[in-house]
Design a protein around this motif. Structure first.
Motif, PDB file in Angstrom:
ATOM      1  N   GLU A 188      28.665  33.695  89.569  1.00 52.85           N
ATOM      2  CA  GLU A 188      29.911  32.623  89.568  1.00 52.85           C
ATOM      3  C   GLU A 188      29.907  31.720  90.695  1.00 52.85           C
ATOM      4  N   ARG A 189      29.695  31.931  91.727  1.00 52.79           N
ATOM      5  CA  ARG A 189      29.369  31.006  92.846  1.00 52.79           C
ATOM      6  C   ARG A 189      28.286  29.878  92.602  1.00 52.79           C
ATOM      7  N   ASP A 198      29.234  27.684  90.036  1.00 50.42           N
ATOM      8  CA  ASP A 198      30.427  26.418  90.708  1.00 50.42           C
ATOM      9  C   ASP A 198      29.440  25.339  91.697  1.00 50.42           C
ATOM     10  N   ARG A 199      28.617  26.009  92.417  1.00 50.61           N
ATOM     11  CA  ARG A 199      27.941  25.277  93.313  1.00 50.61           C
ATOM     12  C   ARG A 199      27.097  24.105  92.614  1.00 50.61           C
ATOM     13  N   HIS A 200      26.433  24.296  91.101  1.00 50.84           N
ATOM     14  CA  HIS A 200      25.480  23.550  90.649  1.00 50.84           C
ATOM     15  C   HIS A 200      25.898  22.872  89.201  1.00 50.84           C
ATOM     16  N   ASP A 201      26.401  21.690  89.334  1.00 54.00           N
ATOM     17  CA  ASP A 201      26.754  21.085  88.015  1.00 54.00           C
ATOM     18  C   ASP A 201      26.069  21.059  86.745  1.00 54.00           C
ATOM     19  N   ARG A 229      27.223  23.822  84.415  1.00 54.15           N
ATOM     20  CA  ARG A 229      28.612  23.788  83.829  1.00 54.15           C
ATOM     21  C   ARG A 229      28.216  22.386  82.954  1.00 54.15           C
ATOM     22  N   GLU A 247      34.861  22.427  84.286  1.00 51.12           N
ATOM     23  CA  GLU A 247      35.235  22.626  85.832  1.00 51.12           C
ATOM     24  C   GLU A 247      34.698  23.758  86.450  1.00 51.12           C
ATOM     25  N   GLN A 248      34.590  23.698  87.754  1.00 50.44           N
ATOM     26  CA  GLN A 248      34.360  24.838  88.730  1.00 50.44           C
ATOM     27  C   GLN A 248      35.435  26.060  88.301  1.00 50.44           C
ATOM     28  N   GLY A 249      34.896  27.127  88.104  1.00 48.30           N
ATOM     29  CA  GLY A 249      35.641  28.264  87.814  1.00 48.30           C
ATOM     30  C   GLY A 249      35.756  28.714  86.607  1.00 48.30           C
TER      31      GLY A 249
END
Length: 457
Positions: free
Chosen positions: A73-74, A77-80, A83, A99-101
């Motif tokens: 999950e981290r 969130d670190r790498h778009d 997402r 979005e992150q998360g």
């Protein structure tokens, strides 16, 4: 980092733990288009050619489910790029961004697997299902649980990552996983900030036009014209009729151990060349020695992580450049020629490939699925590479279909290795066996003889 294909990957049996992504929220439309590589990839997806890349590594003891889910999950969130989702419209392919998360990784299944071959087959089926850029997310995560040493495997559709990205994935997941295991309530992780591949795509989409009369554009056109108005081909019959393809075969060949790799590097330096020039010179020389031509044209990939913020980012940061190696009387001559050709080819990598193809128009035809290419990566130059050796790290690619030969040469602390991808035909297997035997013999001989100039094809 051992570079392999899923058909050659043999993880030790254990309990297979699969994670499922739970997505919350809706993505927002993005005005930033997919990159050229992503568009090309998305336009050519089918079941036979699902292209994914995975990284695996070992951890001590049983898999910590919470730690692995948190680590992945981290990473998201670190790498778009992880997402990003792609939507087909009548106007083309558009990007959307979560979005992150928004992505949570949860354990979905756990099953005991008694053999390495069954485990590999189950992994391959699952990766074929989940690593698909037409859906979101187009990646997944597994643990192979054992009481002594377990294995983590993270896999991604190629739209998300390139080869260097897999090295980053292994390092970051391992670092995050260890931090959570040490202190689940407050994991202390020191990872540097990274830029986003989406921003890189925005810049790529606004690259200035290159004048068709520019010397770089002219040289690209001349190269492709000399290849018959198409991409270069491995210069041997591989047992396929024009337009046909076959299931992919993979050959993994250890070429030089660590000591002899260092000696070969020193021999290259004696000719003023680096390892890449030496490797492609040996490939061309070996081809000529088994009856091939004295000129070998091919493409080679280069990374485009020229800004520091992208050095550790996930994404498809690659382009290609054209190169022709002229085979000399001795390997030293060929290395010198290859070094000159490499230096001359580098400026051509600054011309966007879409502009090259647009400039050629109808004078260019993509006549094969595959392009004859030689890739070289030196994992010993990547920060944290010691972790790769200690944790039995692997770079794993899918096996699809093939109609040409492609080579990946990798350098690790163990030495130099070759992964060859080619059509699985009797003719191609025979040619590749002769070629790799000659290549290994040539490179090993030049690290045991004091005078490189004494070596002849």
């Amino acid at each position: 980092m051992r570079v392999t294909s899923i058909t050659e990957y043999t993880p030790r049996a254990g309990a297979l733990i699969e994670f499922t992504a739970v997505v919350t929220g809706d993505p927002r439309p993005s005005p930033i288009p997919p990159s050229f590589n992503q568009l090309f990839h998305l336009g050519d997806l089918d079941e036979a050619e699902r292209v994914w890349i995975a990284g695996s590594f070992d951890v001590q003891g049983s898999i910590d489910i919470e730690a692995l889910g948190w680590a992945f999950e981290r990473l998201i969130d670190r790498h778009d790029t992880l997402r990003s989702a792609f939507v087909r419209r009548t106007s083309g392919v558009e990007r959307t961004l979560y979005e992150q998360g928004a992505v949570e990784m949860r354990q979905s299944t756990r099953s005991a697997v008694a053999s390495a071959s069954t485990l590999r087959d189950q992994l391959r089926s699952a990766l074929q299902l989940h690593c698909d850029a037409r859906q979101f997310p187009s990646y997944t995560c597994f643990g192979i649980d054992r009481p002594d040493t377990s294995t983590v495997l993270c896999a991604f559709d190629h739209a998300n990552v390139d080869a260097l990205s897999i090295a980053v994935v292994v390092h970051e997941i391992h670092t995050l996983y260890d931090a959570y295991r040490r202190c689940p309530s407050n994991p202390d992780v020191d990872l540097p900030p990274v830029g986003g591949f989406v921003e890189y795509c925005r810049i790529e989409a606004t690259e200035p036009r290159v004048d068709p009369a520019d010397e770089r554009m002219v040289r690209w056109a001349n190269f492709l014209t000399e290849c018959g108005g198409t991409t270069p081909r491995f210069p041997f019959d591989l047992g396929l009729a024009e337009g046909d393809a076959a299931p992919q075969a993979t050959a993994l060949t250890p070429v030089l151990d660590a000591r002899h790799t260092l000696e070969f590097e020193q021999l290259c330096a004696g000719s003023g060349a680096g390892m890449f020039a030496g490797v492609v010179a040996a490939i061309a020389q070996a081809g000529a020695a088994i009856g091939g031509p004295s000129r070998m044209p091919f493409l080679f990939p280069l990374h485009t992580r020229h800004q520091q913020k992208w050095s550790r980012a996930l994404g498809w940061f690659t382009t290609n450049a054209p190169m022709t190696v002229e085979v000399g009387t001795h390997l030293s001559d060929t290395i010198t020629a290859a070094h000159s050709a490499f230096r001359a080819a580098l400026p051509l990598s600054t011309v966007p490939i879409p502009q090259v193809l647009a400039n050629l128009g109808d004078a260019f035809t993509l006549s094969r699925r595959d392009v004859f290419m030689v890739s070289y990566i030196d994992y010993t130059r990547i920060d944290g590479h010691e972790l790769f050796e200690d944790s039995n790290a692997h770079h794993i690619s899918n096996a699809t279909v093939s109609d040409d030969a492609q080579f990946w040469v990798s350098r690790t602390a163990s030495g130099l290795a070759l992964r060859a991808r080619f059509p699985d035909t009797p003719t191609a297997r025979s040619v590749m066996a002769a070629f790799t035997a000659e290549l290994v013999a040539l490179m090993r001989a030049c690290t045991t003889k004091p005078d490189i100039a004494a070596l002849t094809p």
